[in-house]
Design a protein around this motif. Sequence first.
Motif, mmCIF file in Angstrom:
data_model
loop_
_atom_site.group_PDB
_atom_site.id
_atom_site.type_symbol
_atom_site.label_atom_id
_atom_site.label_comp_id
_atom_site.label_asym_id
_atom_site.label_seq_id
_atom_site.Cartn_x
_atom_site.Cartn_y
_atom_site.Cartn_z
ATOM 1 N N ARG A 1 0.821 -1.204 0.000
ATOM 2 C CA ARG A 1 0.000 0.000 0.000
ATOM 3 C C ARG A 1 0.865 1.267 0.000
ATOM 4 O O ARG A 1 0.397 2.336 -0.404
ATOM 5 N N CYS A 2 2.106 1.123 0.471
ATOM 6 C CA CYS A 2 2.983 2.279 0.604
ATOM 7 C C CYS A 2 3.899 2.468 -0.595
ATOM 8 O O CYS A 2 4.784 3.322 -0.584
ATOM 9 N N VAL A 3 3.696 1.664 -1.635
ATOM 10 C CA VAL A 3 4.567 1.697 -2.808
ATOM 11 C C VAL A 3 3.764 2.117 -4.029
ATOM 12 O O VAL A 3 2.679 1.598 -4.283
ATOM 13 N N THR A 4 4.322 3.065 -4.800
ATOM 14 C CA THR A 4 3.796 3.400 -6.114
ATOM 15 C C THR A 4 4.900 3.113 -7.117
ATOM 16 O O THR A 4 5.913 3.805 -7.140
ATOM 17 N N ARG A 5 4.729 2.048 -7.888
ATOM 18 C CA ARG A 5 5.768 1.705 -8.862
ATOM 19 C C ARG A 5 5.648 2.627 -10.076
ATOM 20 O O ARG A 5 4.570 2.780 -10.620
ATOM 21 N N THR A 6 6.721 3.229 -10.460
ATOM 22 C CA THR A 6 6.690 4.189 -11.560
ATOM 23 C C THR A 6 7.424 3.704 -12.804
ATOM 24 O O THR A 6 7.313 4.319 -13.850
ATOM 25 N N ALA A 7 8.189 2.618 -12.693
ATOM 26 C CA ALA A 7 8.892 2.069 -13.858
ATOM 27 C C ALA A 7 9.224 0.618 -13.569
ATOM 28 O O ALA A 7 9.540 0.251 -12.439
ATOM 29 N N GLY A 8 9.123 -0.211 -14.593
ATOM 30 C CA GLY A 8 9.441 -1.614 -14.422
ATOM 31 C C GLY A 8 8.418 -2.360 -13.598
ATOM 32 O O GLY A 8 8.693 -3.426 -13.061
ATOM 33 N N SER A 9 7.215 -1.829 -13.473
ATOM 34 C CA SER A 9 6.195 -2.485 -12.665
ATOM 35 C C SER A 9 5.549 -3.608 -13.441
ATOM 36 O O SER A 9 5.565 -3.663 -14.657
ATOM 37 N N THR A 10 4.976 -4.534 -12.717
ATOM 38 C CA THR A 10 4.256 -5.645 -13.323
ATOM 39 C C THR A 10 2.902 -5.760 -12.655
ATOM 40 O O THR A 10 2.640 -5.144 -11.628
ATOM 41 N N ASP A 11 2.050 -6.588 -13.229
ATOM 42 C CA ASP A 11 0.730 -6.801 -12.647
ATOM 43 C C ASP A 11 0.752 -7.881 -11.588
ATOM 44 O O ASP A 11 -0.265 -8.171 -10.975
ATOM 45 N N GLY A 12 1.900 -8.488 -11.362
ATOM 46 C CA GLY A 12 1.970 -9.593 -10.416
ATOM 47 C C GLY A 12 2.271 -9.180 -8.998
ATOM 48 O O GLY A 12 2.495 -10.016 -8.142
ATOM 49 N N GLY A 13 2.284 -7.881 -8.723
ATOM 50 C CA GLY A 13 2.591 -7.424 -7.377
ATOM 51 C C GLY A 13 4.063 -7.116 -7.232
ATOM 52 O O GLY A 13 4.898 -7.500 -8.046
ATOM 53 N N ALA A 14 4.389 -6.422 -6.178
ATOM 54 C CA ALA A 14 5.777 -6.028 -5.961
ATOM 55 C C ALA A 14 6.629 -7.240 -5.640
ATOM 56 O O ALA A 14 6.221 -8.107 -4.880
ATOM 57 N N PRO A 15 7.835 -7.343 -6.226
ATOM 58 C CA PRO A 15 8.724 -8.469 -5.923
ATOM 59 C C PRO A 15 9.074 -8.499 -4.445
ATOM 60 O O PRO A 15 9.163 -7.455 -3.787
ATOM 61 N N ALA A 16 9.296 -9.709 -3.914
ATOM 62 C CA ALA A 16 9.612 -9.850 -2.491
ATOM 63 C C ALA A 16 10.865 -9.077 -2.122
ATOM 64 O O ALA A 16 10.941 -8.441 -1.066
ATOM 65 N N ALA A 17 11.883 -9.122 -2.996
ATOM 66 C CA ALA A 17 13.121 -8.408 -2.720
ATOM 67 C C ALA A 17 12.880 -6.902 -2.640
ATOM 68 O O ALA A 17 13.490 -6.198 -1.830
ATOM 69 N N LEU A 18 11.980 -6.416 -3.492
ATOM 70 C CA LEU A 18 11.658 -4.990 -3.462
ATOM 71 C C LEU A 18 10.970 -4.633 -2.149
ATOM 72 O O LEU A 18 11.262 -3.597 -1.535
ATOM 73 N N LEU A 19 10.067 -5.488 -1.679
ATOM 74 C CA LEU A 19 9.375 -5.217 -0.424
ATOM 75 C C LEU A 19 10.343 -5.206 0.754
ATOM 76 O O LEU A 19 10.149 -4.467 1.719
ATOM 77 N N ASP A 20 11.375 -6.035 0.688
ATOM 78 C CA ASP A 20 12.393 -5.998 1.745
ATOM 79 C C ASP A 20 13.068 -4.628 1.779
ATOM 80 O O ASP A 20 13.310 -4.065 2.854
ATOM 81 N N ARG A 21 13.375 -4.101 0.601
ATOM 82 C CA ARG A 21 13.980 -2.769 0.526
ATOM 83 C C ARG A 21 12.992 -1.709 0.986
ATOM 84 O O ARG A 21 13.372 -0.732 1.646
ATOM 85 N N VAL A 22 11.729 -1.902 0.638
ATOM 86 C CA VAL A 22 10.698 -0.950 1.064
ATOM 87 C C VAL A 22 10.633 -0.884 2.586
ATOM 88 O O VAL A 22 10.541 0.197 3.175
ATOM 89 N N ALA A 23 10.702 -2.053 3.231
ATOM 90 C CA ALA A 23 10.663 -2.089 4.691
ATOM 91 C C ALA A 23 11.834 -1.295 5.278
ATOM 92 O O ALA A 23 11.670 -0.553 6.257
ATOM 93 N N GLU A 24 13.013 -1.422 4.676
ATOM 94 C CA GLU A 24 14.176 -0.668 5.146
ATOM 95 C C GLU A 24 13.961 0.826 4.961
ATOM 96 O O GLU A 24 14.303 1.633 5.844
ATOM 97 N N GLU A 25 13.401 1.216 3.823
ATOM 98 C CA GLU A 25 13.164 2.630 3.560
ATOM 99 C C GLU A 25 12.133 3.199 4.521
ATOM 100 O O GLU A 25 12.238 4.348 4.972
ATOM 101 N N VAL A 26 11.107 2.405 4.843
ATOM 102 C CA VAL A 26 10.062 2.861 5.756
ATOM 103 C C VAL A 26 10.639 3.126 7.139
ATOM 104 O O VAL A 26 10.339 4.140 7.779
ATOM 105 N N VAL A 27 11.491 2.222 7.621
ATOM 106 C CA VAL A 27 12.118 2.402 8.934
ATOM 107 C C VAL A 27 12.986 3.652 8.940
ATOM 108 O O VAL A 27 12.999 4.432 9.903
ATOM 109 N N ALA A 28 13.728 3.869 7.852
ATOM 110 C CA ALA A 28 14.605 5.040 7.771
ATOM 111 C C ALA A 28 13.798 6.336 7.720
ATOM 112 O O ALA A 28 14.207 7.360 8.285
#
Length: 240
Positions: free
Chosen positions: A137-164
């Motif tokens: 819900r906290c991610v807006t993909r602006t390039a390289g997005s797919t209809d299959g949902g955010a990749p797990a590796a990307l969500l791991d990075r998202v979690a790090e960015e959210v904490v920061a």
Amino acid sequence: MGAPTVDALIDAWEQGLGASPTRRALVLLRAAHPGASADELAGLTLGERDVSLLKLRVTLFGDHIEALGSCPACDEELDVSFDVSRLLGSLPPAGTVVREMVMDSCAATVRPPTSADVLAVLGEGTLENAGARLLERCVTRTAGSTDGGAPAALLDRVAEEVVAADPAARIQLGLACAECGHTWSEVLDVAGFVWSEVAAWARRTLRDVHLLARAYGWREADILALTPRRRAAYLELVTG
């Protein structure tokens, strides 16, 4: 932040009974910020919400906190104490509310989650993969997005960015056991802790109302309108 009236705080406690932790947190915030709308409070980041709750705690019960914990290594009970002002002062500065990140050609903007996001995820009826759905819900993909949902590796990075970006959303206390020497960090459940203190205060206050109403026949509103010192003086007469 002004202190909520006794009536407002009792009402908040009553409304929060049986509610989810997130809704309880919002009920307390409404008591502390009567001029703010429900949407405005739900739109605060989780860190902003928890900082506001800690400031409410200081207003109601003072800056110093004393609690009990237990050592995960030897189960020894230990006293935990700290000052809210020092705790908030030790937090790293928050980053920008919206952060840009790129990973494997997938560019995205990331923002910290809010209480509204948590309620939306819980409202979907299942807790399965709730953490991943909250991050999505906290991610807006602006390039390289797919209809299959955010990749797990990307969500791991998202979690790090959210904490920061929102460090107050995950406040960790450094603890040490005097018995066995074990040291560890524990996440402070701000909303749960403040709610437990308000609930204990509400039960004590209602007990006082019960005793004074039975002794003098006063109405609840009249008893709650007494200053704490005057109410305590009457209680001393009744119970002494």
